[in-house]
Enzyme design. Structure first.
Site, PDB file in Angstrom:
ATOM      1  N   GLY A  56    -107.181  52.358  24.987  1.00  0.00           N
ATOM      2  CA  GLY A  56    -107.220  53.784  25.281  1.00  0.00           C
ATOM      3  C   GLY A  56    -106.898  54.594  24.046  1.00  0.00           C
ATOM      4  N   GLU A  57    -107.066  55.911  24.159  1.00  0.00           N
ATOM      5  CA  GLU A  57    -106.712  56.776  23.040  1.00  0.00           C
ATOM      6  C   GLU A  57    -106.286  58.136  23.559  1.00  0.00           C
ATOM      7  OE1 GLU A  57    -109.870  58.313  20.496  1.00  0.00           O
ATOM      8  OE2 GLU A  57    -111.305  57.249  21.747  1.00  0.00           O
ATOM      9  N   GLY A  58    -105.450  58.798  22.754  1.00  0.00           N
ATOM     10  CA  GLY A  58    -104.975  60.126  23.103  1.00  0.00           C
ATOM     11  C   GLY A  58    -104.976  60.995  21.871  1.00  0.00           C
ATOM     12  N   GLY A  59    -104.363  62.154  21.992  1.00  0.00           N
ATOM     13  CA  GLY A  59    -104.371  63.096  20.880  1.00  0.00           C
ATOM     14  C   GLY A  59    -103.616  62.612  19.666  1.00  0.00           C
ATOM     15  N   MET A  60    -102.630  61.723  19.888  1.00  0.00           N
ATOM     16  CA  MET A  60    -101.822  61.327  18.744  1.00  0.00           C
ATOM     17  C   MET A  60    -101.984  59.866  18.344  1.00  0.00           C
ATOM     18  SD  MET A  60     -98.039  61.450  20.471  1.00  0.00           S
ATOM     19  CE  MET A  60     -97.501  60.299  21.734  1.00  0.00           C
ATOM     20  N   ALA A  61    -102.670  59.072  19.141  1.00  0.00           N
ATOM     21  CA  ALA A  61    -102.724  57.645  18.819  1.00  0.00           C
ATOM     22  C   ALA A  61    -103.879  56.951  19.532  1.00  0.00           C
ATOM     23  CB  ALA A  61    -101.409  56.978  19.214  1.00  0.00           C
ATOM     24  N   LYS A 120     -99.888  50.427  19.229  1.00  0.00           N
ATOM     25  CA  LYS A 120    -100.237  51.853  19.197  1.00  0.00           C
ATOM     26  C   LYS A 120    -100.335  52.275  17.746  1.00  0.00           C
ATOM     27  CE  LYS A 120     -99.343  54.757  22.322  1.00  0.00           C
ATOM     28  NZ  LYS A 120     -98.953  55.786  23.292  1.00  0.00           N
ATOM     29  N   ASP A 156     -91.825  63.598  27.283  1.00  0.00           N
ATOM     30  CA  ASP A 156     -93.259  63.626  27.591  1.00  0.00           C
ATOM     31  C   ASP A 156     -93.536  62.799  28.853  1.00  0.00           C
ATOM     32  OD1 ASP A 156     -95.902  64.371  27.223  1.00  0.00           O
ATOM     33  OD2 ASP A 156     -96.348  62.782  25.780  1.00  0.00           O
TER      34      ASP A 156
END
Length: 262
Positions: free
Chosen positions: A17-22, A39, A135
């Site tokens: 998976g991926e997100g805004g920071m990693a 990560k 968070d």
């Protein structure tokens, strides 16, 4: 990226998976011959002079947490070849709560309460050590294939937010779960995590979040000026005792919430 080796030890095998920071990867720790999750923080964070020290401090704090409802942190560092910061964690086979809610809409009362109790237990263990998650959101709550609940990403939000609040994506996904004091930029304590967990519980019970708006700023503003609606007022039948717990967790003033996650 597949097949790439991080720090001569962790071989990336598949994206998770991926997100805004990693970005998150399934990997093999070739030294211990075990599967792990790696990560990789996005390169822009490595450009911040003070970020490495903060990230190391937060990763070390997260690594000190040992609890059945917390994803274990095994290692952290900087890959010499790419200068990317990374953190190595326990590999959890399952899905995050965000994916479960996308599929099911909401959870039954018993399931929602069980998940909330497990998350509160994880937060209590962290708060006792002076670690605030900052968070808490469905994307950071993992449900294993056997139904166990595990919270991930302790401390990383603090390192990232102190590095740069302007990096695209670092706060946009989380703003729906921010506490009023986070929205104001005030000091954050364990009571902030309690509020965020309240929003997650509200969403599990009703299939929607208590506040919505056209932008992150609009959502934050509502949270500062309005009390959360009661699920019963929205037509959801939940036990009165559970609703009372939920509404206390969602009190705008930290002092009016539960004193701790326990």
């Amino acid at each position: 990226m597949i097949g790439r080796q991080i720090s001569g030890r962790y071989r990336l095998n598949a994206p998770l998976g991926e997100g805004g920071m990693a970005t998150l990867w399934r990997a093999l720790d070739e030294q211990l011959d075990r599967e792990v999750a790696v990560k990789l923080l996005r390169p822009q964070f490595g450009a911040d002079a003070g970020f490495t020290a903060r990230f190391k401090q937060e990763a070390r704090a997260a690594g000190s947490l040992s609890h059945p409802n917390i994803v274990s942190v095994y290692d952290y560092g900087t890959d010499a070849a790419s200068n990317e910061q990374y953190i190595v964690m326990e590999l959890v086979e399952g899905r995050d709560l965000a994916a479960v809610l996308r599929e099911r809409g909401s959870l039954g009362v018993d399931d929602a309460a069980r998940v909330a109790v497990a998350v509160a237990s994880a937060l209590e263990a962290a708060h006792r050590k002076g670690i605030v998650h900052r968070d808490v959101k469905p994307g950071n709550i993992l449900i294993t294939e056997g139904g166990d609940v595990k919270v991930t990403d302790f401390g990383i939000a603090r390192a990232v937010s102190e590095a740069s609040m302007t990096v695209t994506g670092t706060t946009l996904g989380s703003v729906h779960y921010f506490s009023p004091e986070q929205a104001r930029g005030d000091e954050v304590t364990g009571a902030s995590d309690v509020y965020s967990l309240g929003i997650v519980l509200f969403e599990m019970l009703t299939g929607r979040r208590p506040f919505s708006g056209d932008s992150a700023a609009a959502v934050a503003l509502k949270r500062l000026n309005e009390d959360a609606p009661r699920p019963s007022d929205l037509g959801h039948r939940i036990p009165a005792g559970l609703e009372a717990i939920l509404m206390r967790a969602l009190a705008r003033e930290p002092a009016s919430r539960f004193p701790d996650a326990g």
